[in-house]
Design a protein around this motif. Structure first.
Motif, PDB file in Angstrom:
ATOM      1  N   ASP A 105       1.151  -1.215   0.065  1.00 37.32           N
ATOM      2  CA  ASP A 105       0.285   0.060  -0.374  1.00 37.32           C
ATOM      3  C   ASP A 105       0.618   1.323   0.102  1.00 37.32           C
ATOM      4  N   TYR A 106       1.874   1.561   0.890  1.00 35.77           N
ATOM      5  CA  TYR A 106       2.723   2.305   0.997  1.00 35.77           C
ATOM      6  C   TYR A 106       3.327   2.425  -0.352  1.00 35.77           C
ATOM      7  N   LEU A 107       3.940   2.263  -1.172  1.00 36.54           N
ATOM      8  CA  LEU A 107       4.017   1.778  -2.546  1.00 36.54           C
ATOM      9  C   LEU A 107       3.571   2.299  -3.531  1.00 36.54           C
ATOM     10  N   ALA A 108       1.924   2.107  -3.695  1.00 41.63           N
ATOM     11  CA  ALA A 108       0.931   2.588  -3.903  1.00 41.63           C
ATOM     12  C   ALA A 108       0.643   3.855  -3.901  1.00 41.63           C
ATOM     13  N   ILE A 109       0.739   4.466  -2.532  1.00 46.08           N
ATOM     14  CA  ILE A 109       0.422   5.589  -2.432  1.00 46.08           C
ATOM     15  C   ILE A 109       1.583   6.617  -3.114  1.00 46.08           C
ATOM     16  N   VAL A 110       2.984   5.994  -3.381  1.00 52.71           N
ATOM     17  CA  VAL A 110       3.606   7.092  -3.073  1.00 52.71           C
ATOM     18  C   VAL A 110       3.801   7.237  -5.005  1.00 52.71           C
ATOM     19  N   THR A 111       3.340   5.774  -5.976  1.00 53.52           N
ATOM     20  CA  THR A 111       3.458   6.057  -7.084  1.00 53.52           C
ATOM     21  C   THR A 111       1.978   6.830  -7.401  1.00 53.52           C
ATOM     22  N   LEU A 112       0.754   7.286  -6.571  1.00 51.16           N
ATOM     23  CA  LEU A 112       0.132   7.829  -7.416  1.00 51.16           C
ATOM     24  C   LEU A 112       0.207   8.734  -7.213  1.00 51.16           C
ATOM     25  N   GLY A 113       1.248   9.782  -5.962  1.00 47.64           N
ATOM     26  CA  GLY A 113       1.403  10.938  -5.942  1.00 47.64           C
ATOM     27  C   GLY A 113       2.720  11.444  -7.360  1.00 47.64           C
ATOM     28  N   PHE A 114       3.137  10.404  -7.466  1.00 47.95           N
ATOM     29  CA  PHE A 114       4.494  10.625  -8.041  1.00 47.95           C
ATOM     30  C   PHE A 114       3.527  11.509  -9.883  1.00 47.95           C
ATOM     31  N   GLY A 115       2.073  10.494 -10.054  1.00 50.90           N
ATOM     32  CA  GLY A 115       1.606  10.339 -11.160  1.00 50.90           C
ATOM     33  C   GLY A 115       1.086  12.190 -11.041  1.00 50.90           C
ATOM     34  N   GLU A 116       0.497  12.615  -9.913  1.00 49.75           N
ATOM     35  CA  GLU A 116      -0.497  14.154 -10.353  1.00 49.75           C
ATOM     36  C   GLU A 116       0.638  14.780  -9.559  1.00 49.75           C
ATOM     37  N   ILE A 117       2.206  14.437  -9.290  1.00 48.56           N
ATOM     38  CA  ILE A 117       3.035  15.648  -9.160  1.00 48.56           C
ATOM     39  C   ILE A 117       3.773  16.021 -10.202  1.00 48.56           C
ATOM     40  N   ILE A 118       3.821  14.807 -11.693  1.00 50.45           N
ATOM     41  CA  ILE A 118       4.034  14.869 -12.877  1.00 50.45           C
ATOM     42  C   ILE A 118       2.667  16.224 -13.293  1.00 50.45           C
ATOM     43  N   ARG A 119       1.993  15.742 -13.213  1.00 44.57           N
ATOM     44  CA  ARG A 119       0.501  15.441 -14.051  1.00 44.57           C
ATOM     45  C   ARG A 119      -0.158  17.532 -13.282  1.00 44.57           C
ATOM     46  N   LEU A 120       0.545  18.378 -12.720  1.00 45.41           N
ATOM     47  CA  LEU A 120      -0.134  19.279 -12.171  1.00 45.41           C
ATOM     48  C   LEU A 120       1.613  20.155 -12.443  1.00 45.41           C
ATOM     49  N   LEU A 121       2.169  19.878 -12.260  1.00 42.95           N
ATOM     50  CA  LEU A 121       3.800  20.808 -13.507  1.00 42.95           C
ATOM     51  C   LEU A 121       3.348  21.026 -14.474  1.00 42.95           C
ATOM     52  N   LEU A 122       2.878  19.669 -14.873  1.00 40.49           N
ATOM     53  CA  LEU A 122       2.599  20.228 -16.765  1.00 40.49           C
ATOM     54  C   LEU A 122       1.305  21.256 -16.075  1.00 40.49           C
ATOM     55  N   ILE A 123       0.696  21.629 -15.518  1.00 38.03           N
ATOM     56  CA  ILE A 123      -0.195  22.465 -16.138  1.00 38.03           C
ATOM     57  C   ILE A 123       0.245  23.404 -15.223  1.00 38.03           C
ATOM     58  N   ASN A 124       1.229  23.878 -14.065  1.00 39.64           N
ATOM     59  CA  ASN A 124       1.607  25.092 -13.559  1.00 39.64           C
ATOM     60  C   ASN A 124       3.029  25.455 -14.370  1.00 39.64           C
ATOM     61  N   LEU A 125       3.762  24.832 -15.331  1.00 44.46           N
ATOM     62  CA  LEU A 125       4.693  25.154 -15.651  1.00 44.46           C
ATOM     63  C   LEU A 125       3.961  26.043 -17.418  1.00 44.46           C
ATOM     64  N   TYR A 126       3.099  27.017 -17.458  1.00 43.47           N
ATOM     65  CA  TYR A 126       2.451  27.259 -18.460  1.00 43.47           C
ATOM     66  C   TYR A 126       3.858  28.037 -19.438  1.00 43.47           C
ATOM     67  N   PRO A 127       4.824  28.731 -19.168  1.00 48.14           N
ATOM     68  CA  PRO A 127       5.617  29.374 -20.156  1.00 48.14           C
ATOM     69  C   PRO A 127       6.797  28.153 -21.293  1.00 48.14           C
ATOM     70  N   ILE A 128       6.246  26.579 -20.161  1.00 47.49           N
ATOM     71  CA  ILE A 128       7.025  25.803 -20.969  1.00 47.49           C
ATOM     72  C   ILE A 128       5.977  24.787 -21.681  1.00 47.49           C
ATOM     73  N   THR A 129       5.049  24.502 -21.091  1.00 47.80           N
ATOM     74  CA  THR A 129       3.721  23.025 -21.390  1.00 47.80           C
ATOM     75  C   THR A 129       2.876  23.723 -21.600  1.00 47.80           C
ATOM     76  N   GLY A 130       2.402  24.848 -21.793  1.00 51.53           N
ATOM     77  CA  GLY A 130       1.505  25.368 -22.163  1.00 51.53           C
ATOM     78  C   GLY A 130       0.286  25.129 -21.211  1.00 51.53           C
ATOM     79  N   GLY A 131       0.329  25.387 -19.694  1.00 51.76           N
ATOM     80  CA  GLY A 131      -0.582  24.687 -18.862  1.00 51.76           C
ATOM     81  C   GLY A 131      -1.320  24.392 -19.749  1.00 51.76           C
ATOM     82  N   PRO A 132      -2.541  24.631 -18.895  1.00 60.31           N
ATOM     83  CA  PRO A 132      -4.041  23.752 -18.949  1.00 60.31           C
ATOM     84  C   PRO A 132      -4.226  23.511 -20.828  1.00 60.31           C
TER      85      PRO A 132
END
Length: 408
Positions: free
Chosen positions: A184-211
């Motif tokens: 379960d602990y491994l699943a929680i950490v990997t789930l957080g990693f996936g969400e971190i990647i998605r939020l970075l893609l949203i917030n790095l607007y000058p590079i990724t175009g944001g939403p």
């Protein structure tokens, strides 16, 4: 029997509690007033179906278990298996030239999920590491191609190895924080990693175009020739080179064949890895980490290799997804995608490559066929998974593991 009736009544009540707020009430707007109209037939029908199912479930499971024991599949030798595989590949190569545009497009999507399922199968099925953030590597591969094209003008074939390498690097980086985690602990950490990647893609607007993401991503070329209606100034298209009349179906067929090649390469490499020492090390880690360590194997390197290789295949799939869509944005890489890929691995049978392929076909094609039930798609999907876990928890095509039985 009395105990079964009690369980059936309890399950029917729980079903009624779940069905009532979702399907049992209709919101009616009359003038200035809003009222709730209960749909009692829908509620009672749902409770009745659950009640009957709970009553007959033990008998059905007993009947199915007997049938599974009596049915034995014929064993095929290596030459027959190779001949059957070559026949299937030949049929897959010829099929798009006789199918419609919509069918080819759905088949291309199936092959993308086959690549992702085989990649996650290395992590979950072979190494036994539960990964709920696999879509993060998928997003890394897609955005690597999109960013390399947008900022450096790279084409698909130059960006494909870079997408796989970048996703593998992220998989290697993720491997370090989870070296001491399991379950379960491994699943929680990997789930957080996936969400971190998605939020970075949203917030790095000058590079990724944001939403909004990045659009205008070109399709893969054919030996450097554009597979489209028009080519850049000073170049010619592939259709002009061979003297064909341009058709949009040709582009779709080309993308399908390219996805088929990538899926076959993924299948071949993962199959070979299982026969190598690293594959045996993954199996040892999955069965018992303590016993694996006692055999002189290094669990750290084994985990890192599983995350890295699995993420590499996800990166290849992401780059192809970006080329097929022509557009990438963070909404294409939500948690539901990770759940779907994990469901493909579990439904097919963890560690079974043919099972993963079959599950990818079922979970992709069936929702497209039943489009009239689109609003009930996730409900049907959840019901199918529950039935599968009760009826056949080992998956559709479970892998046969070698074992030795000692006579008493």
């Amino acid at each position: 029997m009395a105990k079964q009736i009690q369980h059936a009544i309890f399950a029917a009540i729980i079903a009624g509690v779940i069905i009532a707020p979702i399907f049992g009430f209709q919101i009616l707007r009359v003038g200035m007033e809003t009222t709730l109209k209960p749909d009692w037939p829908m509620i009672f029908w749902g409770m009745g179906i659950v009640f009957v199912f709970q009553l007959i479930r033990p008998k059905v499971l007993a009947l199915l278990s007997k049938r599974q024991q009596t049915i034995s599949l014929p064993t095929l030798n290596s030459k027959t298996r190779q001949g059957l595989m070559l026949l299937l590949v030949a049929a897959a190569l010829v099929w798009p030239f006789f199918a419609g545009r919509a069918q080819i497009d759905i088949a291309t999507l199936v092959l993308i999920y086959v690549m992702l399922g085989l990649g996650l199968n290395i992590v979950v099925g072979f190494a036994g590491l539960l990964d709920l953030g696999f879509v993060g590597f998928y997003a890394v591969g897609a955005y690597t191609y999109a960013l390399l094209y947008h900022w450096a003008g790279w084409g698909f074939w130059a960006s494909l190895p870079a997408a796989g390498a970048m996703a593998a690097l992220f998989g290697y980086i993720l491997g370090f924080p989870v070296l001491r985690l399991r379950g379960d602990y491994l699943a929680i950490v990997t789930l957080g990693f996936g969400e971190i990647i998605r939020l970075l893609l949203i917030n790095l607007y000058p590079i990724t175009g944001g939403p909004d993401g990045i659009s205008g991503i070109p399709k893969p070329t054919v030996f450097g020739y554009v597979m489209g209606r028009r080519a850049p100034e000073g170049e010619i298209t592939f259709h002009e080179l061979v003297g064909w009349k341009f058709s949009n179906v040709d582009v779709i067929i080309y993308l399908y064949l390219l996805a088929l090649v990538l899926a076959l390469v993924t299948l071949f490499v993962s199959n070979r890895l299982m026969r190598m020492p690293v594959g045996r090390a993954w199996e040892a880690l999955r069965e018992d980490e303590i016993a694996c360590r006692s055999l002189g194997l290094n669990p750290t390197g084994i985990k890192l290799s599983a995350f890295t290789i699995g993420a590499m295949f996800a990166g290849f799939g992401g780059a192809f997804f970006a080329a097929r869509q022509g557009l990438v944005n963070p909404e294409s890489f939500t948690f539901i995608e990770s759940a779907l890929i994990l469901a493909i691995v579990v439904l097919g049978g963890m560690g079974s490559q043919l099972g993963v392929i079959l599950a990818a076909v079922l979970l992709t094609v069936v929702p497209e066929i039943a489009r009239q039930f689109a609003e009930y798609r996730m409900l049907i999907f959840g019901l199918v998974m529950v039935v599968m876990m009760v009826w056949r928890p080992q998956g559709l095509l479970p892998v046969k593991r070698p074992h030795v039985e000692l006579k008493a």
